[in-house]
Design a protein around this motif. Structure first.
Motif, PDB file in Angstrom:
ATOM      1  N   MET A  97      29.451  79.612  43.968  1.00 54.81           N
ATOM      2  CA  MET A  97      28.189  80.167  43.488  1.00 54.81           C
ATOM      3  C   MET A  97      27.069  80.054  44.521  1.00 54.81           C
ATOM      4  O   MET A  97      26.872  79.017  45.140  1.00 54.81           O
ATOM      5  CB  MET A  97      27.737  79.427  42.224  1.00 54.81           C
ATOM      6  N   PHE A  98      26.346  81.156  44.672  1.00 50.62           N
ATOM      7  CA  PHE A  98      25.054  81.164  45.340  1.00 50.62           C
ATOM      8  C   PHE A  98      24.018  81.463  44.280  1.00 50.62           C
ATOM      9  O   PHE A  98      24.273  82.248  43.354  1.00 50.62           O
ATOM     10  CB  PHE A  98      24.981  82.249  46.421  1.00 50.62           C
ATOM     11  N   GLU A  99      22.855  80.853  44.397  1.00 47.24           N
ATOM     12  CA  GLU A  99      21.724  81.202  43.553  1.00 47.24           C
ATOM     13  C   GLU A  99      20.781  82.011  44.438  1.00 47.24           C
ATOM     14  O   GLU A  99      20.118  81.456  45.311  1.00 47.24           O
ATOM     15  CB  GLU A  99      21.015  79.948  43.030  1.00 47.24           C
ATOM     16  N   PHE A 100      20.773  83.324  44.249  1.00 55.78           N
ATOM     17  CA  PHE A 100      19.906  84.166  45.061  1.00 55.78           C
ATOM     18  C   PHE A 100      18.556  84.298  44.399  1.00 55.78           C
ATOM     19  O   PHE A 100      18.446  84.433  43.175  1.00 55.78           O
ATOM     20  CB  PHE A 100      20.544  85.544  45.277  1.00 55.78           C
ATOM     21  N   VAL A 113      28.007  88.096  38.351  1.00 57.85           N
ATOM     22  CA  VAL A 113      26.615  88.004  38.786  1.00 57.85           C
ATOM     23  C   VAL A 113      25.743  88.109  37.542  1.00 57.85           C
ATOM     24  O   VAL A 113      26.000  88.939  36.664  1.00 57.85           O
ATOM     25  CB  VAL A 113      26.274  89.099  39.832  1.00 57.85           C
ATOM     26  N   ALA A 114      24.741  87.229  37.435  1.00 54.95           N
ATOM     27  CA  ALA A 114      23.884  87.236  36.251  1.00 54.95           C
ATOM     28  C   ALA A 114      22.555  86.557  36.548  1.00 54.95           C
ATOM     29  O   ALA A 114      22.501  85.579  37.302  1.00 54.95           O
ATOM     30  CB  ALA A 114      24.570  86.508  35.098  1.00 54.95           C
ATOM     31  N   LEU A 115      21.509  87.075  35.947  1.00 55.35           N
ATOM     32  CA  LEU A 115      20.206  86.425  35.995  1.00 55.35           C
ATOM     33  C   LEU A 115      20.262  85.240  35.042  1.00 55.35           C
ATOM     34  O   LEU A 115      20.618  85.388  33.872  1.00 55.35           O
ATOM     35  CB  LEU A 115      19.095  87.395  35.571  1.00 55.35           C
ATOM     36  N   CYS A 116      19.955  84.043  35.543  1.00 57.09           N
ATOM     37  CA  CYS A 116      20.054  82.821  34.731  1.00 57.09           C
ATOM     38  C   CYS A 116      18.729  82.080  34.710  1.00 57.09           C
ATOM     39  O   CYS A 116      18.096  81.902  35.751  1.00 57.09           O
ATOM     40  CB  CYS A 116      21.143  81.904  35.285  1.00 57.09           C
ATOM     41  N   ASP A 117      18.347  81.654  33.529  1.00 52.56           N
ATOM     42  CA  ASP A 117      17.115  80.898  33.335  1.00 52.56           C
ATOM     43  C   ASP A 117      17.441  79.410  33.424  1.00 52.56           C
ATOM     44  O   ASP A 117      18.193  78.889  32.600  1.00 52.56           O
ATOM     45  CB  ASP A 117      16.513  81.249  31.973  1.00 52.56           C
ATOM     46  N   ARG A 118      16.892  78.741  34.427  1.00 57.10           N
ATOM     47  CA  ARG A 118      17.126  77.309  34.621  1.00 57.10           C
ATOM     48  C   ARG A 118      16.064  76.470  33.895  1.00 57.10           C
ATOM     49  O   ARG A 118      15.991  75.274  34.075  1.00 57.10           O
ATOM     50  CB  ARG A 118      17.115  76.952  36.106  1.00 57.10           C
ATOM     51  N   GLY A 119      15.254  77.122  33.080  1.00 53.73           N
ATOM     52  CA  GLY A 119      14.180  76.424  32.370  1.00 53.73           C
ATOM     53  C   GLY A 119      12.876  76.576  33.118  1.00 53.73           C
ATOM     54  O   GLY A 119      11.999  77.313  32.709  1.00 53.73           O
ATOM     55  N   ALA A 120      12.746  75.884  34.239  1.00 53.79           N
ATOM     56  CA  ALA A 120      11.512  75.940  35.018  1.00 53.79           C
ATOM     57  C   ALA A 120      11.471  77.136  35.975  1.00 53.79           C
ATOM     58  O   ALA A 120      10.421  77.495  36.485  1.00 53.79           O
ATOM     59  CB  ALA A 120      11.342  74.645  35.805  1.00 53.79           C
ATOM     60  N   PHE A 121      12.614  77.755  36.230  1.00 60.87           N
ATOM     61  CA  PHE A 121      12.685  78.899  37.136  1.00 60.87           C
ATOM     62  C   PHE A 121      13.951  79.701  36.815  1.00 60.87           C
ATOM     63  O   PHE A 121      14.810  79.254  36.075  1.00 60.87           O
ATOM     64  CB  PHE A 121      12.691  78.456  38.610  1.00 60.87           C
ATOM     65  N   LYS A 122      14.034  80.885  37.398  1.00 58.77           N
ATOM     66  CA  LYS A 122      15.205  81.745  37.221  1.00 58.77           C
ATOM     67  C   LYS A 122      15.859  81.996  38.572  1.00 58.77           C
ATOM     68  O   LYS A 122      15.193  81.989  39.609  1.00 58.77           O
ATOM     69  CB  LYS A 122      14.797  83.081  36.600  1.00 58.77           C
ATOM     70  N   VAL A 123      17.167  82.218  38.535  1.00 50.44           N
ATOM     71  CA  VAL A 123      17.939  82.547  39.729  1.00 50.44           C
ATOM     72  C   VAL A 123      18.957  83.629  39.361  1.00 50.44           C
ATOM     73  O   VAL A 123      19.270  83.821  38.186  1.00 50.44           O
ATOM     74  CB  VAL A 123      18.705  81.332  40.299  1.00 50.44           C
ATOM     75  N   THR A 150      15.128  86.556  44.619  1.00 53.70           N
ATOM     76  CA  THR A 150      14.328  87.658  45.136  1.00 53.70           C
ATOM     77  C   THR A 150      12.939  87.084  45.427  1.00 53.70           C
ATOM     78  O   THR A 150      12.646  85.934  45.076  1.00 53.70           O
ATOM     79  CB  THR A 150      14.221  88.781  44.099  1.00 53.70           C
ATOM     80  N   ALA A 151      12.054  87.871  46.021  1.00 52.22           N
ATOM     81  CA  ALA A 151      10.699  87.379  46.319  1.00 52.22           C
ATOM     82  C   ALA A 151      10.012  86.885  45.040  1.00 52.22           C
ATOM     83  O   ALA A 151       9.389  85.819  45.036  1.00 52.22           O
ATOM     84  CB  ALA A 151       9.879  88.480  46.982  1.00 52.22           C
ATOM     85  N   GLU A 152      10.149  87.622  43.954  1.00 52.45           N
ATOM     86  CA  GLU A 152       9.531  87.226  42.683  1.00 52.45           C
ATOM     87  C   GLU A 152      10.137  85.932  42.150  1.00 52.45           C
ATOM     88  O   GLU A 152       9.420  85.023  41.727  1.00 52.45           O
ATOM     89  CB  GLU A 152       9.708  88.344  41.651  1.00 52.45           C
ATOM     90  N   LEU A 153      11.458  85.822  42.185  1.00 54.23           N
ATOM     91  CA  LEU A 153      12.118  84.613  41.699  1.00 54.23           C
ATOM     92  C   LEU A 153      11.796  83.417  42.586  1.00 54.23           C
ATOM     93  O   LEU A 153      11.667  82.287  42.091  1.00 54.23           O
ATOM     94  CB  LEU A 153      13.624  84.825  41.601  1.00 54.23           C
ATOM     95  N   ALA A 154      11.671  83.630  43.896  1.00 55.79           N
ATOM     96  CA  ALA A 154      11.339  82.530  44.810  1.00 55.79           C
ATOM     97  C   ALA A 154       9.963  81.955  44.487  1.00 55.79           C
ATOM     98  O   ALA A 154       9.771  80.739  44.540  1.00 55.79           O
ATOM     99  CB  ALA A 154      11.396  83.007  46.257  1.00 55.79           C
ATOM    100  N   THR A 155       9.024  82.811  44.121  1.00 53.42           N
ATOM    101  CA  THR A 155       7.689  82.341  43.743  1.00 53.42           C
ATOM    102  C   THR A 155       7.788  81.399  42.542  1.00 53.42           C
ATOM    103  O   THR A 155       7.185  80.323  42.537  1.00 53.42           O
ATOM    104  CB  THR A 155       6.761  83.529  43.429  1.00 53.42           C
ATOM    105  N   GLY A 156       8.571  81.783  41.547  1.00 53.00           N
ATOM    106  CA  GLY A 156       8.766  80.932  40.373  1.00 53.00           C
ATOM    107  C   GLY A 156       9.435  79.618  40.730  1.00 53.00           C
ATOM    108  O   GLY A 156       9.052  78.553  40.231  1.00 53.00           O
ATOM    109  N   ILE A 206      21.452  93.228  44.162  1.00 57.59           N
ATOM    110  CA  ILE A 206      22.374  92.093  44.093  1.00 57.59           C
ATOM    111  C   ILE A 206      23.378  92.301  42.964  1.00 57.59           C
ATOM    112  O   ILE A 206      24.585  92.101  43.147  1.00 57.59           O
ATOM    113  CB  ILE A 206      21.599  90.769  43.912  1.00 57.59           C
ATOM    114  N   GLU A 207      22.887  92.705  41.805  1.00 58.73           N
ATOM    115  CA  GLU A 207      23.783  92.947  40.666  1.00 58.73           C
ATOM    116  C   GLU A 207      24.753  94.084  40.963  1.00 58.73           C
ATOM    117  O   GLU A 207      25.937  93.991  40.633  1.00 58.73           O
ATOM    118  CB  GLU A 207      22.968  93.253  39.414  1.00 58.73           C
ATOM    119  N   GLN A 208      24.287  95.131  41.597  1.00 58.16           N
ATOM    120  CA  GLN A 208      25.147  96.266  41.941  1.00 58.16           C
ATOM    121  C   GLN A 208      26.246  95.842  42.920  1.00 58.16           C
ATOM    122  O   GLN A 208      27.415  96.211  42.754  1.00 58.16           O
ATOM    123  CB  GLN A 208      24.292  97.383  42.549  1.00 58.16           C
TER     124      GLN A 208
END
Length: 161
Positions: free
Chosen positions: A124-127, A104-114, A129-135, A93-95
């Motif tokens: 803006m889309f908040e993508f 494009v940037a990994l952002c910490d929303r506090g309770a989860f990351k997108v 990944t499988a790992e981020l979706a779990t969080g 995604i970053e590439q």
């Protein structure tokens, strides 16, 4: 469950192709002129419709369907956005974002990351990944949401059977 979302873009075909790359999907012509639909063919029927910038949905009457019309308005930014689980990795995604010159940037929303992915640097889309979706899914359990946002101010009535 949100199955599809519609957006507008300066270059709808290019944006549809980029979104298909991230979603591992396919792009199709959409019935509205100059518009495209991206489908991932996942178990949820996830789709993104991409219209030319300035397209707006207007309601029909009691006997007419809603329609899409073209306006001369082009927003600088919009509040509308969507969090979408995608099969692409954070690195992919970053590439893709860097290749397009889009923020494009990994952002910490506090309770989860997108991963914030700014299509054409204005939408803006908040993508997730499988790992981020779990969080994300862990963070939206009722007790956690109420801890962060407080008690609900409205609860829809539930019909009993």
């Amino acid at each position: 469950m949100i199955h599809h979302i519609s957006i507008a873009a300066q270059n709808p075909l290019h944006v549809a192709n980029i979104l298909a790359e991230i979603c591992h999907g396919k792009v199709f012509n959409f019935p509205n002129p100059g518009s495209y639909a991206v489908f991932s063919f996942d178990e949820y029927g996830t789709g993104i419709e991409v219209f030319p910038l300035g397209s707006v949905c207007v309601p029909g009457s009691d006997t007419e369907l809603s329609k899409i019309i073209q306006t001369s308005n082009s927003p600088d930014f919009v509040a509308t956005h969507a969090a979408i689980s995608v099969p692409a990795s954070q690195q992919q995604i970053e590439q893709i974002g860097r290749r397009e010159g889009w923020q494009v940037a990994l952002c910490d929303r506090g309770a989860f990351k997108v991963i914030e992915f700014w299509v054409e640097n204005w939408l803006m889309f908040e993508f997730l990944t499988a790992e981020l979706a779990t969080g994300y899914l862990q963070s939206i359990k009722p007790q956690i949401v109420e801890q962060v946002l407080g008690q609900p101010i409205f609860m829809a009535p539930v019909e009993s059977k």
